[in-house]
Write a protein that holds these residues in place. Structure first.
Motif, PDB file in Angstrom:
ATOM      1  N   LYS A  23       0.829  -1.207   0.000  1.00 56.40           N
ATOM      2  CA  LYS A  23       0.000   0.000   0.000  1.00 56.40           C
ATOM      3  C   LYS A  23       0.865   1.260   0.000  1.00 56.40           C
ATOM      4  CE  LYS A  23      -3.909   2.354   2.039  1.00 56.40           C
ATOM      5  NZ  LYS A  23      -3.298   3.695   2.011  1.00 56.40           N
ATOM      6  N   GLY A  24       2.015   1.186   0.693  1.00 59.53           N
ATOM      7  CA  GLY A  24       2.924   2.321   0.693  1.00 59.53           C
ATOM      8  C   GLY A  24       3.448   2.631  -0.696  1.00 59.53           C
ATOM      9  N   LEU A  25       3.701   1.569  -1.489  1.00 54.32           N
ATOM     10  CA  LEU A  25       4.141   1.768  -2.873  1.00 54.32           C
ATOM     11  C   LEU A  25       3.046   2.449  -3.690  1.00 54.32           C
ATOM     12  CD1 LEU A  25       5.853  -1.685  -3.643  1.00 54.32           C
ATOM     13  CD2 LEU A  25       6.960   0.455  -2.939  1.00 54.32           C
ATOM     14  N   VAL A  26       1.815   1.971  -3.511  1.00 51.76           N
ATOM     15  CA  VAL A  26       0.680   2.557  -4.248  1.00 51.76           C
ATOM     16  C   VAL A  26       0.506   4.020  -3.862  1.00 51.76           C
ATOM     17  CG1 VAL A  26      -1.814   2.450  -4.604  1.00 51.76           C
ATOM     18  CG2 VAL A  26      -0.483   0.331  -4.494  1.00 51.76           C
ATOM     19  N   ASP A  27       0.600   4.309  -2.566  1.00 53.29           N
ATOM     20  CA  ASP A  27       0.420   5.676  -2.084  1.00 53.29           C
ATOM     21  C   ASP A  27       1.504   6.620  -2.593  1.00 53.29           C
ATOM     22  OD1 ASP A  27      -1.833   4.869  -0.760  1.00 53.29           O
ATOM     23  OD2 ASP A  27      -0.887   4.782   1.237  1.00 53.29           O
ATOM     24  N   ILE A 103     -14.598  -6.734   8.429  1.00 49.72           N
ATOM     25  CA  ILE A 103     -13.955  -6.250   7.195  1.00 49.72           C
ATOM     26  C   ILE A 103     -13.541  -4.783   7.354  1.00 49.72           C
ATOM     27  CG2 ILE A 103     -14.448  -5.543   4.810  1.00 49.72           C
ATOM     28  CD1 ILE A 103     -13.840  -8.439   4.816  1.00 49.72           C
ATOM     29  N   ALA A 104     -14.437  -3.967   7.893  1.00 47.12           N
ATOM     30  CA  ALA A 104     -14.151  -2.531   8.036  1.00 47.12           C
ATOM     31  C   ALA A 104     -12.968  -2.290   8.970  1.00 47.12           C
ATOM     32  CB  ALA A 104     -15.392  -1.796   8.552  1.00 47.12           C
ATOM     33  N   HIS A 110      -5.204  -1.285   7.801  1.00 49.36           N
ATOM     34  CA  HIS A 110      -4.299  -1.170   6.657  1.00 49.36           C
ATOM     35  C   HIS A 110      -4.251   0.248   6.102  1.00 49.36           C
ATOM     36  CE1 HIS A 110      -2.953  -5.308   6.066  1.00 49.36           C
ATOM     37  NE2 HIS A 110      -4.174  -5.709   6.374  1.00 49.36           N
ATOM     38  N   GLU A 111      -5.289   1.033   6.357  1.00 49.80           N
ATOM     39  CA  GLU A 111      -5.332   2.387   5.796  1.00 49.80           C
ATOM     40  C   GLU A 111      -4.856   3.449   6.791  1.00 49.80           C
ATOM     41  OE1 GLU A 111      -9.189   2.722   3.922  1.00 49.80           O
ATOM     42  OE2 GLU A 111      -8.545   1.401   2.267  1.00 49.80           O
ATOM     43  N   GLN A 112      -4.260   3.005   7.883  1.00 44.55           N
ATOM     44  CA  GLN A 112      -3.598   3.938   8.796  1.00 44.55           C
ATOM     45  C   GLN A 112      -2.321   4.472   8.140  1.00 44.55           C
ATOM     46  OE1 GLN A 112      -4.001   2.538  13.273  1.00 44.55           O
ATOM     47  NE2 GLN A 112      -3.298   0.875  11.975  1.00 44.55           N
ATOM     48  N   PRO A 113      -1.789   5.566   8.663  1.00 43.98           N
ATOM     49  CA  PRO A 113      -0.506   6.068   8.151  1.00 43.98           C
ATOM     50  C   PRO A 113       0.584   5.001   8.263  1.00 43.98           C
ATOM     51  CG  PRO A 113      -1.533   7.708   9.580  1.00 43.98           C
ATOM     52  CD  PRO A 113      -2.359   6.455   9.700  1.00 43.98           C
ATOM     53  N   ALA A 114       1.511   4.999   7.291  1.00 45.47           N
ATOM     54  CA  ALA A 114       2.567   3.983   7.234  1.00 45.47           C
ATOM     55  C   ALA A 114       3.372   3.936   8.524  1.00 45.47           C
ATOM     56  CB  ALA A 114       3.484   4.266   6.039  1.00 45.47           C
ATOM     57  N   GLU A 115       3.631   5.091   9.142  1.00 46.69           N
ATOM     58  CA  GLU A 115       4.466   5.092  10.340  1.00 46.69           C
ATOM     59  C   GLU A 115       3.768   4.417  11.530  1.00 46.69           C
ATOM     60  OE1 GLU A 115       2.608   9.284   9.949  1.00 46.69           O
ATOM     61  OE2 GLU A 115       3.513   7.760   8.638  1.00 46.69           O
ATOM     62  N   ASP A 147      -0.641  -6.881   1.382  1.00 51.57           N
ATOM     63  CA  ASP A 147      -0.118  -6.704   2.733  1.00 51.57           C
ATOM     64  C   ASP A 147      -0.968  -7.537   3.689  1.00 51.57           C
ATOM     65  OD1 ASP A 147       1.767  -4.820   1.849  1.00 51.57           O
ATOM     66  OD2 ASP A 147       0.367  -3.149   2.146  1.00 51.57           O
ATOM     67  N   THR A 148      -0.388  -7.890   4.837  1.00 57.39           N
ATOM     68  CA  THR A 148      -1.067  -8.793   5.765  1.00 57.39           C
ATOM     69  C   THR A 148      -0.921  -8.334   7.207  1.00 57.39           C
ATOM     70  OG1 THR A 148      -0.687 -10.702   4.309  1.00 57.39           O
ATOM     71  CG2 THR A 148      -1.142 -11.186   6.617  1.00 57.39           C
ATOM     72  N   LEU A 149      -2.026  -8.394   7.931  1.00 53.02           N
ATOM     73  CA  LEU A 149      -2.023  -8.277   9.393  1.00 53.02           C
ATOM     74  C   LEU A 149      -2.292  -9.682   9.928  1.00 53.02           C
ATOM     75  CD1 LEU A 149      -2.168  -6.759  12.145  1.00 53.02           C
ATOM     76  CD2 LEU A 149      -4.628  -6.487  11.713  1.00 53.02           C
ATOM     77  N   GLN A 150      -1.361 -10.236  10.695  1.00 50.31           N
ATOM     78  CA  GLN A 150      -1.514 -11.593  11.218  1.00 50.31           C
ATOM     79  C   GLN A 150      -1.648 -11.554  12.732  1.00 50.31           C
ATOM     80  OE1 GLN A 150       0.732 -14.808   9.380  1.00 50.31           O
ATOM     81  NE2 GLN A 150       1.376 -15.531  11.396  1.00 50.31           N
ATOM     82  N   ILE A 151      -2.661 -12.267  13.254  1.00 43.20           N
ATOM     83  CA  ILE A 151      -2.935 -12.259  14.694  1.00 43.20           C
ATOM     84  C   ILE A 151      -3.169 -13.684  15.168  1.00 43.20           C
ATOM     85  CG2 ILE A 151      -4.508 -11.462  16.517  1.00 43.20           C
ATOM     86  CD1 ILE A 151      -5.164  -9.048  14.713  1.00 43.20           C
ATOM     87  N   ARG A 152      -2.444 -14.091  16.196  1.00 45.64           N
ATOM     88  CA  ARG A 152      -2.695 -15.396  16.818  1.00 45.64           C
ATOM     89  C   ARG A 152      -3.879 -15.250  17.763  1.00 45.64           C
ATOM     90  NH1 ARG A 152       2.081 -16.454  19.440  1.00 45.64           N
ATOM     91  NH2 ARG A 152       1.214 -15.757  21.415  1.00 45.64           N
ATOM     92  N   LEU A 153      -4.983 -15.905  17.428  1.00 45.52           N
ATOM     93  CA  LEU A 153      -6.207 -15.790  18.222  1.00 45.52           C
ATOM     94  C   LEU A 153      -6.196 -16.755  19.409  1.00 45.52           C
ATOM     95  CD1 LEU A 153      -8.750 -15.667  15.255  1.00 45.52           C
ATOM     96  CD2 LEU A 153      -7.882 -13.722  16.560  1.00 45.52           C
ATOM     97  N   GLU A 154      -5.629 -17.931  19.201  1.00 41.16           N
ATOM     98  CA  GLU A 154      -5.601 -18.969  20.248  1.00 41.16           C
ATOM     99  C   GLU A 154      -4.420 -19.889  19.955  1.00 41.16           C
ATOM    100  OE1 GLU A 154      -6.854 -20.154  23.777  1.00 41.16           O
ATOM    101  OE2 GLU A 154      -8.135 -18.769  22.679  1.00 41.16           O
ATOM    102  N   PRO A 155      -3.539 -20.192  20.908  1.00 41.05           N
ATOM    103  CA  PRO A 155      -3.551 -19.666  22.272  1.00 41.05           C
ATOM    104  C   PRO A 155      -3.287 -18.162  22.298  1.00 41.05           C
ATOM    105  CG  PRO A 155      -1.529 -20.889  21.836  1.00 41.05           C
ATOM    106  CD  PRO A 155      -2.416 -21.112  20.653  1.00 41.05           C
ATOM    107  N   LYS A 156      -4.018 -17.483  23.152  1.00 41.21           N
ATOM    108  CA  LYS A 156      -4.003 -16.025  23.150  1.00 41.21           C
ATOM    109  C   LYS A 156      -2.670 -15.461  23.638  1.00 41.21           C
ATOM    110  CE  LYS A 156      -8.908 -14.966  23.471  1.00 41.21           C
ATOM    111  NZ  LYS A 156      -9.367 -16.271  23.003  1.00 41.21           N
ATOM    112  N   GLY A 157      -2.248 -14.398  22.963  1.00 39.77           N
ATOM    113  CA  GLY A 157      -1.122 -13.618  23.441  1.00 39.77           C
ATOM    114  C   GLY A 157      -1.674 -12.450  24.260  1.00 39.77           C
ATOM    115  N   ASP A 158      -0.941 -11.382  24.304  1.00 35.26           N
ATOM    116  CA  ASP A 158      -1.387 -10.174  24.988  1.00 35.26           C
ATOM    117  C   ASP A 158      -2.373  -9.447  24.073  1.00 35.26           C
ATOM    118  OD1 ASP A 158      -1.754  -7.778  26.258  1.00 35.26           O
ATOM    119  OD2 ASP A 158       0.369  -7.228  26.337  1.00 35.26           O
TER     120      ASP A 158
END
Length: 356
Positions: A23-27, A103-104, A110-115, A147-158
């Motif tokens: 997304k940063g490349l596209v932006d 979805i939203a 993903h549409e937050q600022p890159a930093e 781009d990907t946001l990956q989250i371990r749902l179980e076993p739960k982290g913090d």
């Protein structure tokens, strides 16, 4: 042509260290894709919308699961799992507003600022949360346009590690996946002639990882892909896709579009379930085309796996006979996952490694 292996390394390193993602490349306003994203001719030769086909992904109504209609639902699920390995489900009990919020929320991350996103850009999952572009970036022939946001749902982290912009929605989504996943595993077990609780007794729902994929507009969709053709390594995958589309499944050497159905969820069989079913159920190749639309494409997949990685997995004894001997050898999940993450995300070779 894509970059050579020797020429590719600096470009890959520079892209990864920028933490910008696709997304940063596209932006940045680019009008052509960088060489590291250009795939070889053998990948590009059959890209595009699927040709008209006699095959389509079945849509199964789950509303009769708790009534006298359950046997017919089991039959439909079993038929889909044996055939295309993919099906969509409606009347699954997940409220439409939860689907929309999920979805939203992933889109909002993903549409937050890159930093802001760069703070969690990493390739390790020690915290249970990571943002990155291309899981197999450093050992694939070419990168894919996502781009990907990956989250371990179980076993739960913090839970505080989950970005606030999507934290509540992700936790709500996981509750629904736990319930629906249990229902689906019961139906799939019965479809094999086993007891409804068979898969859950083997902890097959107790490790869950979510990936929120974001496919931005691609200026040259004929030169790259959103996600390379691959099979999923787990038991089952539950996928929530938006209405943009682009997901395709391979069947009899043809690509079949998984056309979005409003309110539906996509379910597909993973390699581990194909193995346990002794080749009854099929884990099939699927891919996502690069997104040619100005509107981004967003999907949220949850991979369900056994929690006991030291357990030995093999075909269910009930499914082995003199007419149909075991098609796969015994192995544990640690061995399987180690091999999966050592290879690029392409093709179907790994399951064949475990054939008897």
């Amino acid at each position: 042509m894509g970059v050579t292996d020797t020429g590719r390394a600096p470009e890959v390193k520079q892209f990864d260290e920028s933490k910008l993602g696709v997304k940063g490349l596209v932006d940045s306003g680019l009008t052509s894709i960088p060489p590291l994203f250009i795939h070889p001719p053998e990948t590009l030769s059959d890209l595009g919308p699927a040709r008209p086909s006699s095959y389509s992904i079945p849509t199964i109504d789950l509303s009769g699961c708790d009534s006298g209609h359950r046997p017919s639902v089991v039959e439909e699920v079993g038929r889909a799992a044996r055939g295309l390995g993919f099906f969509q489900v409606v009347n699954h009990g997940v409220p439409a507003e939860v689907l929309d919020r999920t979805i939203a929320a992933v889109k909002a991350f993903h549409e937050q600022p890159a930093e802001v996103k760069a703070r969690i850009y990493r390739r390790e999952m020690e915290t249970g949360v990571a943002f990155f572009s291309n899981l197999d970036l450093f050992h694939s022939k070419a990168a894919s346009w996502r781009d990907t946001l990956q989250i371990r749902l179980e076993p739960k982290g913090d839970m505080e590690e989950i970005p606030e912009v999507c934290r509540n929605e992700v936790m709500e989504w996981d509750q629904e996946v736990w319930r629906l996943g249990g229902l689906l595993m019961g139906l799939l077990s019965e479809g094999l002639g086993l007891s409804p609780g068979k898969l859950q007794e083997l902890t097959c729902l107790e490790t869950r990882v979510m990936v929120g994929n974001y496919y931005p507009y691609c200026p040259q969709p004929d030169l790259t892909v959103g996600l390379m053709s691959h099979t999923d390594p787990g038991v089952i995958t539950l996928l929530l896709q938006d209405q943009v589309g682009g997901l395709q499944v391979k069947h009899n050497n043809e690509w079949v579009d998984v056309t979005p159905v409003s309110g539906a969820l996509v379910v597909n069989i993973g390699d581990i379930l194909q193995i346990m079913s002794n080749d009854e159920y099929k884990s099939v190749d699927h891919r996502v085309l690069a997104n040619p639309n100005q509107e981004p494409c967003v999907s949220v997949a949850v991979f369900c796996n056994p929690s006991n990685r030291e357990n030995e997995f093999k075909p269910f004894p009930e499914l082995i006979s003199s007419d149909k001997p075991a098609a796969f050898r015994q192995f544990n999940l640690n061995e399987y996952m180690r091999r999966f993450f050592m290879k690029e995300l392409e093709g179907k070779s790994l399951i064949n490694y475990f054939r008897a």
